[in-house]
Design an enzyme around this catalytic site. Structure first.
Site, PDB file in Angstrom:
ATOM      1  N   GLY A 128      -2.833   4.491   2.440  1.00  0.00           N
ATOM      2  CA  GLY A 128      -3.719   4.212   1.312  1.00  0.00           C
ATOM      3  C   GLY A 128      -4.746   3.118   1.547  1.00  0.00           C
TER       4      GLY A 128
ATOM      5  N   SER B 221       0.844  -1.198   0.000  1.00  0.00           N
ATOM      6  CA  SER B 221       0.000   0.000   0.000  1.00  0.00           C
ATOM      7  C   SER B 221       0.873   1.238   0.000  1.00  0.00           C
ATOM      8  CB  SER B 221      -0.905   0.031   1.229  1.00  0.00           C
ATOM      9  OG  SER B 221      -0.174   0.439   2.379  1.00  0.00           O
ATOM     10  N   ASP B 222       0.354   2.329  -0.579  1.00  0.00           N
ATOM     11  CA  ASP B 222       0.987   3.608  -0.307  1.00  0.00           C
ATOM     12  C   ASP B 222       0.683   3.960   1.149  1.00  0.00           C
ATOM     13  OD1 ASP B 222       2.396   5.948  -0.605  1.00  0.00           O
ATOM     14  OD2 ASP B 222       1.371   6.574  -2.423  1.00  0.00           O
ATOM     15  N   TRP B 223       1.490   4.839   1.720  1.00  0.00           N
ATOM     16  CA  TRP B 223       1.404   5.140   3.148  1.00  0.00           C
ATOM     17  C   TRP B 223       0.101   5.874   3.461  1.00  0.00           C
ATOM     18  CZ3 TRP B 223       5.014   2.310   1.769  1.00  0.00           C
ATOM     19  CH2 TRP B 223       6.051   1.881   2.612  1.00  0.00           C
TER      20      TRP B 223
END
Length: 738
Positions: free
Chosen positions: A269, A265-267
């Protein structure tokens, strides 16, 4: 006696077998065993709580291993341009280390502008070595999101507007990184083409644009680069967050492309436990943070894939099938990286890496305009050089969001010029304007204080005064990495230069006609004074060796050979996303321009760009012959080869980027006028001639048919077009697909 000896021998034999059995290497630790056997063996030894721990973060940039089994933690690092300084375990502040100052490489816009696949490999290998030395096993990059609008604040991290070019540049980058035993994590999947409302905006795009424009670089990363990790994006697609999006992750990434790696995941997200379980996400990072500056403290046990997931398993609401699949993929990542005992040790902050960065910077710089051969500066005839602009003295390896670095050193443009020119000419500097006076960014302190007490009028007057009698004026301006410029989390507000630079440039050309504008940016800017300024250079964010690279090009030690990877529009309405009124949108954004992005839009609308895709000048000249084909028609399973001779007709060596475009002359669906399908960068000595060849098959002729949900190459007439840019066409040859 004999019986006793026999008994003792049997006992010793049994003990020996026991010791051997005890010393037998577990299958999961035996790197001679097939990786799938190792995965299953490790998985069978793990408890559910150990599995749950492995799929979410334990700190800002790490996730747990299984200490009981000797399986190490996974450590991530930003970013695509250099290895981020160490931060505290649960905070964004720097940890205060004294040995984490990296080599800052040029931004990816500069790498892509080199159009040099070998340099992409060198870049990847070099940054992979830096990550490995710091014991990071996942590099959060490169970024391959398409340049849809020049206002996207994060464009400087990406590689341009053309999916073919980005695909060809990202694959060697990945292979370079992963050759060191560090996973590349290609981002942001997918449709993350703006920073405004990036965490929530729902992107509405047709399938043709999705498959033809926005997905090809990711597909190439998976199928050609064999990348080990992919990062999801913040935005939504079809109303579902992209970090746990069943269409993107399950159907396309794993289903259609066969991706076997890890989805990170993006941080911040991740937003939903059930979707995160079922829709293809493997590792959750940064939940309840903005990924940049703030976050809930020590919240890791409450992440969506932590206690909430474990509780659902305990209650029987979900099984462990999906959990086991996630852990298998993470174990595979570990076996390829931090459990690979044969991977090299890497190196960090080295002269070798700095030289690699310098080479990439020199080849990425683009000479956009050179009237009256104002460049290169002839030092034998030049007595006074005036340098104007804040960006001549401003650090550019800091700021911009997650790609901000603590560089071992950074040569500013003014420093580079002074170092190269020495006492061969007088160099006089004036700031000219005040942009961002910040001199301390998260613990990184600038060498030169940017505080300024003088007024705009005083700064302008000083600049005009010293410029009057200069042999050449170098205006080193452009953008910076402050909010609403080239900066993660923000989009730009306008195409024009900030801080009244346009006004100052217009005043300067009134007092001195030999002005060269050096645009330090990762984005296109408007240039209302373009007809009055003879020299224009695209200088990018060039990293540690920025000043040395720029000086080498400006004085002619290096012949510029970079070319643009995105279109410079004259005005915003010349860009498709803005012409149709959908950037940045609101809760949703519609990509009304469809497949007509960048030069595809400009050609469809017959709009003349300020500077075209693929444009870049040299200090020498090149002459193209007529392109020829080895056959006039091909079948569905055939290849066709095009050849063109290119000669250096100037007086010095130089590199030319020869571009092949394909035009479908009649199609059942609307298609661009032409599309890039090949490029080669060749070095030619003065007077030397080489033959450049391009071989393509039906994939270069195909379009995505959204009704059939597949790629189609329709029989009919085509043209192969060879050019020095998308608008500087040299010759064409016709052929047909039967």
């Amino acid at each position: 006696m004999f019986k006793n000896v026999k008994a003792i021998s049997v006992l010793l034999l049994l003990i020996s077998f026991g010791i051997k059995a005890q010393n037998k290497i577990p299958i999961y630790l035996d790197d001679k065993k097939p990786i799938n056997e190792r995965l299953e063996d490790a998985l069978s030894r793990m408890t559910t709580s150990e599995k749950i721990a492995m799929i979410h973060a334990q700190s800002k940039f790490s996730s747990p291993g299984v200490p009981r089994l000797g399986i190490p933690e996974n450590w991530m690092t930003d970013g695509p341009h250099g290895i981020r300084t160490e931060v505290k375990w649960d905070e964004w502040e720097q940890a205060g280390w004294t040995n984490d100052s990296c080599i800052a490489f040029p931004a990816l816009t500069a790498l892509s502008a080199s159009w040099n696949k070998e340099l992409a490999l060198l870049y990847g290998k070099s940054i992979g070595e830096e990550a490995r030395y710091r014991n990071k096993n996942v590099l959060l990059g490169p970024g391959v999101n398409i340049y849809r609008s020049p206002l996207n604040g994060r464009n400087f991290e990406y590689m341009g507007e053309d999916p073919f070019l980005v695909s060809k540049m990202v694959v060697p980058y990945i292979k370079g990184v992963q050759s060191i035993g560090v996973a590349a994590c290609v981002k942001h999947f997918a449709l993350n083409n703006q920073e405004t409302n990036r965490n929530s905006v729902n992107v509405i795009v047709d399938d043709r644009a999705l498959y033809e424009i926005y997905l090809p670089a990711f597909k190439a990363a998976v199928q050609e680069g064999e990348v080990w990790a992919i990062m999801g994006s913040y935005n939504k697609y079809k109303g579902q967050q992209c970090c746990h999006n069943e269409f993107l992750l399950n159907d396309i990434l794993r289903g259609e492309w066969g991706f076997k790696g890890v989805v990170v995941s993006d941080w911040g997200g991740v937003h939903d436990t059930k979707q995160a379980i079922h829709n293809g996400l493997d590792m959750e990072f940064g939940s309840w943070t903005n990924g940049l500056t703030w976050g809930t403290s020590n919240a890791y046990d409450n992440y969506y894939l932590a206690k909430p997931y474990a509780d659902m398993i305990a209650k029987g609401e979900v099984g462990t099938k999906e959990l086991d699949e996630k852990v298998r993929r993470i174990l595979r990542l570990s076996f390829l990286t931090n459990m690979n005992k044969n991977r090299p040790f890497g190196s960090f902050g080295t002269e070798e890496h700095a030289k690699a960065g310098l080479k990439i910077a020199e080849e990425g710089i683009v000479l956009l305009q050179n009237k009256n051969n104002v460049l290169p500066i002839d030092l034998s005839k030049t007595k006074k050089i005036v340098v104007i602009g804040e960006n001549a003295i401003k650090m550019m390896t800091v700021g911009g969001g997650s790609s901000s670095l603590k560089a071992r050193y950074e040569i500013t443009p003014l420093e580079g010029l002074k170092k190269r020119i020495g006492n061969q000419a007088e160099i006089v500097y004036a700031r000219g304007y005040v942009g961002d006076p910040t001199s301390n960014y998260n613990g990184v302190v600038a060498k030169v204080s940017l505080e300024e007490k003088r007024s705009e009028a005083e700064l302008t007057a000083e600049a005009l005064k010293i410029a009057k009698d200069a042999d050449v004026v170098l205006f080193i301006g452009g953008l910076n990495k402050s909010p609403n410029q080239d900066d993660e989390g923000y989009d730009r507000k306008e195409l024009n230069l900030p801080y009244n630079q346009d006004k100052l440039i217009s005043e300067l050309v009134k007092v001195n006609k030999n002005v060269v504008f050096v645009n330090i940016s990762g984005n296109a800017v408007a240039m209302p004074w373009v007809k009055e300024v003879p020299g224009i250079v695209q200088g990018w964010f060039l990293g540690t060796e920025a000043g040395n690279a720029l000086a080498a090009v400006l004085v002619g030690d290096v012949n510029p050979s970079g070319k643009l990877t995105f279109t410079f529009p004259v005005k915003l309405s010349d860009n498709g996303a803005h012409a149709l009124g959908e950037f940045p949108g609101g809760d949703e954004v519609k990509y009304n321009e469809g497949i007509f992005v960048g030069y595809r839009w400009a050609e469809k609308q017959k709009v003349k760009p300020l500077f075209s895709f693929g444009h870049g000048l040299s200090y020498t000249t090149f002459e193209y012959g007529k392109v020829t084909a080895d056959k006039k028609q091909i079948g569905a399973n055939d290849q066709i080869t095009f050849s063109v001779k290119v000669k250096n007709t100037g007086k010095r060596e130089g590199s030319e980027i020869v571009q092949l475009y394909i035009s479908d002359l009649k199609s059942s669906l609307p298609r661009p006028i032409k599309e890039l399908k090949g490029f080669e960068k060749i070095l030619l000595q003065a007077g030397e001639e080489k033959t450049v060849t391009f071989t393509v098959d039906k994939t270069a002729l195909s379009f995505f048919d959204d009704k059939k949900h597949g790629w189609v190459a329709e029989p009919g007439a085509f043209e192969a077009i060879v050019g020095a840019s998308s608008t500087d066409i040299k010759s064409k040859v016709s052929f047909s697909l039967q």
